[in-house]
Design an enzyme around this catalytic site. Sequence first.
Site, PDB file in Angstrom:
ATOM      1  N   ASN A  10     -40.945  -2.309  -0.832  1.00  0.00           N
ATOM      2  CA  ASN A  10     -41.851  -2.485  -1.962  1.00  0.00           C
ATOM      3  C   ASN A  10     -41.422  -3.738  -2.743  1.00  0.00           C
ATOM      4  O   ASN A  10     -40.291  -3.825  -3.227  1.00  0.00           O
ATOM      5  CB  ASN A  10     -41.777  -1.226  -2.843  1.00  0.00           C
ATOM      6  CG  ASN A  10     -42.697  -1.299  -4.036  1.00  0.00           C
ATOM      7  OD1 ASN A  10     -42.793  -2.342  -4.682  1.00  0.00           O
ATOM      8  ND2 ASN A  10     -43.361  -0.215  -4.353  1.00  0.00           N
ATOM      9  N   HIS A  13     -41.280  -5.645  -7.699  1.00  0.00           N
ATOM     10  CA  HIS A  13     -40.420  -6.181  -8.763  1.00  0.00           C
ATOM     11  C   HIS A  13     -40.058  -7.655  -8.578  1.00  0.00           C
ATOM     12  O   HIS A  13     -39.491  -8.260  -9.483  1.00  0.00           O
ATOM     13  CB  HIS A  13     -39.231  -5.261  -8.984  1.00  0.00           C
ATOM     14  CG  HIS A  13     -39.702  -3.928  -9.502  1.00  0.00           C
ATOM     15  ND1 HIS A  13     -40.457  -3.829 -10.658  1.00  0.00           N
ATOM     16  CD2 HIS A  13     -39.612  -2.681  -8.996  1.00  0.00           C
ATOM     17  CE1 HIS A  13     -40.777  -2.558 -10.850  1.00  0.00           C
ATOM     18  NE2 HIS A  13     -40.286  -1.837  -9.862  1.00  0.00           N
ATOM     19  N   ARG A  21     -42.102 -14.736 -16.716  1.00  0.00           N
ATOM     20  CA  ARG A  21     -42.131 -16.125 -17.136  1.00  0.00           C
ATOM     21  C   ARG A  21     -43.536 -16.744 -17.025  1.00  0.00           C
ATOM     22  O   ARG A  21     -43.797 -17.799 -17.555  1.00  0.00           O
ATOM     23  CB  ARG A  21     -41.125 -16.886 -16.255  1.00  0.00           C
ATOM     24  CG  ARG A  21     -40.877 -18.315 -16.564  1.00  0.00           C
ATOM     25  CD  ARG A  21     -40.539 -18.579 -18.004  1.00  0.00           C
ATOM     26  NE  ARG A  21     -39.203 -18.222 -18.422  1.00  0.00           N
ATOM     27  CZ  ARG A  21     -38.127 -19.008 -18.360  1.00  0.00           C
ATOM     28  NH1 ARG A  21     -38.207 -20.193 -17.811  1.00  0.00           N
ATOM     29  NH2 ARG A  21     -36.985 -18.608 -18.839  1.00  0.00           N
ATOM     30  N   HIS A  46     -47.940  -2.154  -5.185  1.00  0.00           N
ATOM     31  CA  HIS A  46     -48.738  -1.294  -6.078  1.00  0.00           C
ATOM     32  C   HIS A  46     -49.548  -2.181  -7.011  1.00  0.00           C
ATOM     33  O   HIS A  46     -48.984  -2.859  -7.875  1.00  0.00           O
ATOM     34  CB  HIS A  46     -47.764  -0.400  -6.873  1.00  0.00           C
ATOM     35  CG  HIS A  46     -48.432   0.615  -7.735  1.00  0.00           C
ATOM     36  ND1 HIS A  46     -47.723   1.541  -8.466  1.00  0.00           N
ATOM     37  CD2 HIS A  46     -49.736   0.878  -8.001  1.00  0.00           C
ATOM     38  CE1 HIS A  46     -48.559   2.316  -9.140  1.00  0.00           C
ATOM     39  NE2 HIS A  46     -49.791   1.921  -8.884  1.00  0.00           N
ATOM     40  N   ARG A  52     -49.421  -5.297 -14.169  1.00  0.00           N
ATOM     41  CA  ARG A  52     -48.155  -5.734 -14.788  1.00  0.00           C
ATOM     42  C   ARG A  52     -47.237  -6.438 -13.801  1.00  0.00           C
ATOM     43  O   ARG A  52     -46.393  -7.209 -14.190  1.00  0.00           O
ATOM     44  CB  ARG A  52     -47.434  -4.552 -15.433  1.00  0.00           C
ATOM     45  CG  ARG A  52     -46.852  -3.584 -14.443  1.00  0.00           C
ATOM     46  CD  ARG A  52     -46.042  -2.515 -15.125  1.00  0.00           C
ATOM     47  NE  ARG A  52     -46.872  -1.580 -15.862  1.00  0.00           N
ATOM     48  CZ  ARG A  52     -46.513  -0.320 -16.124  1.00  0.00           C
ATOM     49  NH1 ARG A  52     -45.334   0.123 -15.729  1.00  0.00           N
ATOM     50  NH2 ARG A  52     -47.306   0.492 -16.781  1.00  0.00           N
ATOM     51  N   HIS A  53     -47.369  -6.149 -12.508  1.00  0.00           N
ATOM     52  CA  HIS A  53     -46.572  -6.918 -11.533  1.00  0.00           C
ATOM     53  C   HIS A  53     -47.490  -7.522 -10.464  1.00  0.00           C
ATOM     54  O   HIS A  53     -47.833  -8.689 -10.550  1.00  0.00           O
ATOM     55  CB  HIS A  53     -45.370  -6.127 -10.975  1.00  0.00           C
ATOM     56  CG  HIS A  53     -45.566  -4.665 -10.715  1.00  0.00           C
ATOM     57  ND1 HIS A  53     -46.537  -4.171  -9.893  1.00  0.00           N
ATOM     58  CD2 HIS A  53     -44.857  -3.588 -11.153  1.00  0.00           C
ATOM     59  CE1 HIS A  53     -46.427  -2.859  -9.842  1.00  0.00           C
ATOM     60  NE2 HIS A  53     -45.428  -2.464 -10.594  1.00  0.00           N
ATOM     61  N   GLU A  73     -50.411   0.703  -2.694  1.00  0.00           N
ATOM     62  CA  GLU A  73     -50.324   1.856  -3.599  1.00  0.00           C
ATOM     63  C   GLU A  73     -51.404   1.701  -4.644  1.00  0.00           C
ATOM     64  O   GLU A  73     -51.542   0.632  -5.253  1.00  0.00           O
ATOM     65  CB  GLU A  73     -48.967   1.902  -4.293  1.00  0.00           C
ATOM     66  CG  GLU A  73     -47.857   2.385  -3.414  1.00  0.00           C
ATOM     67  CD  GLU A  73     -46.564   2.481  -4.196  1.00  0.00           C
ATOM     68  OE1 GLU A  73     -46.589   2.564  -5.435  1.00  0.00           O
ATOM     69  OE2 GLU A  73     -45.517   2.446  -3.549  1.00  0.00           O
ATOM     70  N   THR A 104     -43.866   5.133 -11.426  1.00  0.00           N
ATOM     71  CA  THR A 104     -44.673   6.310 -11.108  1.00  0.00           C
ATOM     72  C   THR A 104     -43.861   7.577 -11.380  1.00  0.00           C
ATOM     73  O   THR A 104     -42.892   7.863 -10.685  1.00  0.00           O
ATOM     74  CB  THR A 104     -45.100   6.258  -9.630  1.00  0.00           C
ATOM     75  OG1 THR A 104     -45.586   4.945  -9.350  1.00  0.00           O
ATOM     76  CG2 THR A 104     -46.186   7.272  -9.347  1.00  0.00           C
ATOM     77  N   GLU A 154     -46.567  11.245   1.113  1.00  0.00           N
ATOM     78  CA  GLU A 154     -45.282  10.639   0.773  1.00  0.00           C
ATOM     79  C   GLU A 154     -44.628  11.550  -0.260  1.00  0.00           C
ATOM     80  O   GLU A 154     -45.206  11.815  -1.323  1.00  0.00           O
ATOM     81  CB  GLU A 154     -45.469   9.222   0.204  1.00  0.00           C
ATOM     82  CG  GLU A 154     -44.116   8.607  -0.156  1.00  0.00           C
ATOM     83  CD  GLU A 154     -44.171   7.101  -0.395  1.00  0.00           C
ATOM     84  OE1 GLU A 154     -45.028   6.407   0.200  1.00  0.00           O
ATOM     85  OE2 GLU A 154     -43.332   6.626  -1.182  1.00  0.00           O
ATOM     86  N   HIS A 193     -38.906   6.672  -3.636  1.00  0.00           N
ATOM     87  CA  HIS A 193     -38.696   6.550  -5.078  1.00  0.00           C
ATOM     88  C   HIS A 193     -37.233   6.793  -5.420  1.00  0.00           C
ATOM     89  O   HIS A 193     -36.692   7.849  -5.144  1.00  0.00           O
ATOM     90  CB  HIS A 193     -39.568   7.493  -5.916  1.00  0.00           C
ATOM     91  CG  HIS A 193     -39.889   6.896  -7.266  1.00  0.00           C
ATOM     92  ND1 HIS A 193     -39.001   6.882  -8.292  1.00  0.00           N
ATOM     93  CD2 HIS A 193     -40.996   6.244  -7.704  1.00  0.00           C
ATOM     94  CE1 HIS A 193     -39.542   6.262  -9.326  1.00  0.00           C
ATOM     95  NE2 HIS A 193     -40.747   5.857  -8.995  1.00  0.00           N
ATOM     96  N   GLY A 215     -38.082   0.061  -3.119  1.00  0.00           N
ATOM     97  CA  GLY A 215     -38.334  -1.212  -3.791  1.00  0.00           C
ATOM     98  C   GLY A 215     -37.273  -1.616  -4.784  1.00  0.00           C
ATOM     99  O   GLY A 215     -36.493  -2.525  -4.546  1.00  0.00           O
TER     100      GLY A 215
HETATM  101  N1  PXP Z   1     -43.232   5.125  -3.174  1.00  0.00           N
HETATM  102  C1  PXP Z   1     -44.137   5.167  -4.163  1.00  0.00           C
HETATM  103  C2  PXP Z   1     -45.405   5.921  -3.935  1.00  0.00           C
HETATM  104  C3  PXP Z   1     -43.920   4.495  -5.387  1.00  0.00           C
HETATM  105  O1  PXP Z   1     -44.839   4.549  -6.363  1.00  0.00           O
HETATM  106  C4  PXP Z   1     -42.741   3.738  -5.536  1.00  0.00           C
HETATM  107  C5  PXP Z   1     -42.508   2.951  -6.791  1.00  0.00           C
HETATM  108  O2  PXP Z   1     -43.493   2.010  -6.940  1.00  0.00           O
HETATM  109  C6  PXP Z   1     -41.824   3.713  -4.463  1.00  0.00           C
HETATM  110  C7  PXP Z   1     -42.089   4.427  -3.307  1.00  0.00           C
HETATM  111  C8  PXP Z   1     -40.572   2.906  -4.529  1.00  0.00           C
HETATM  112  O3  PXP Z   1     -39.723   3.384  -5.522  1.00  0.00           O
HETATM  113  P1  PXP Z   1     -38.471   2.522  -5.930  1.00  0.00           P
HETATM  114  O4  PXP Z   1     -38.980   1.243  -6.484  1.00  0.00           O
HETATM  115  O5  PXP Z   1     -37.778   3.384  -6.947  1.00  0.00           O
HETATM  116  O6  PXP Z   1     -37.646   2.318  -4.682  1.00  0.00           O
END
Ligand code: PXP
Length: 242
Positions: A10, A13, A21, A46, A52-53, A73, A104, A154, A193, A215
């Site tokens: 992911n 970030h 910036r 996502h 926001r990102h 996402e 999330t 998931e 997550h 991510g």
């Molecule tokens: N899976 C889903 C559905 C998510 O919403 C996220 C966060 O955007 C992730 C995985 C990844 O989570 P993390 O960034 O904490 O690794």
Amino acid sequence: MAGPLRLGVNIDHVATVRNARGGGLPDPVRAALLAAQAGADGITAHLREDRRHITDADIARLSAELAIPLNLEMAATDEMLAIALRHRPHAACIVPEKREERTTEGGIDAAGQHDRLAPMVRELGAANIRVSLFIEPDPRQIAAAVALGAPVVELHTGRYAELDGEARTAELRRLADAAALAAKNGIEVHAGHGLTFDNVMPVAAIPQVRELNIGHFLIGEAIFTGLEDSVRRMKASMDEAR
Ligand code: PXP
């Protein structure tokens, strides 16, 4: 022995840092291409309602430039459905979204939102987009995913990642039980997550889990050792756990 386990990286970030910036750097698409080179099996992004990102332009570029599958996402809104149908990513993961949250929080209530989700799951599926529902490891939510005809779930590992000791072990058992129940019903299981080098292996060892989406930790670790290194090391831990 459990079968192969895919890593979806992911890249949200990278876009968070860029947007801090303004302008175009660092480029999340460059990060996606580098992650693919390092062994990522897919890229997850996502597109949040507040952008926001990840932005609409990022999704367009990822769709055009990636050679590995893109997992979009998205919240269960008409706007996101239209965007998904326009870009036709390999997969779409439906997540709950609250404007005020930092990330999330919790899974989608597939049981409580059946009527809202049913036409979406149908339309995305008809467009050949593999739909997944981001849910808590709860038998009620698995039953709801079955009723919706979702091909993938998931499982939210956020609680597992936050807990310690016996509470973590109990949550891991919930994840394993939910994975077994989903697979028994013909649903492909993903998880994600809050996963890190330190907590990934027990989740990666659940035999029914086919994909992890990770991510925040990977992008953070990349600051210290580079993205290719963080992706390679995560893949190695996942492989070791299988
Ligand atoms: N899976 C889903 C559905 C998510 O919403 C996220 C966060 O955007 C992730 C995985 C990844 O989570 P993390 O960034 O904490 O690794």
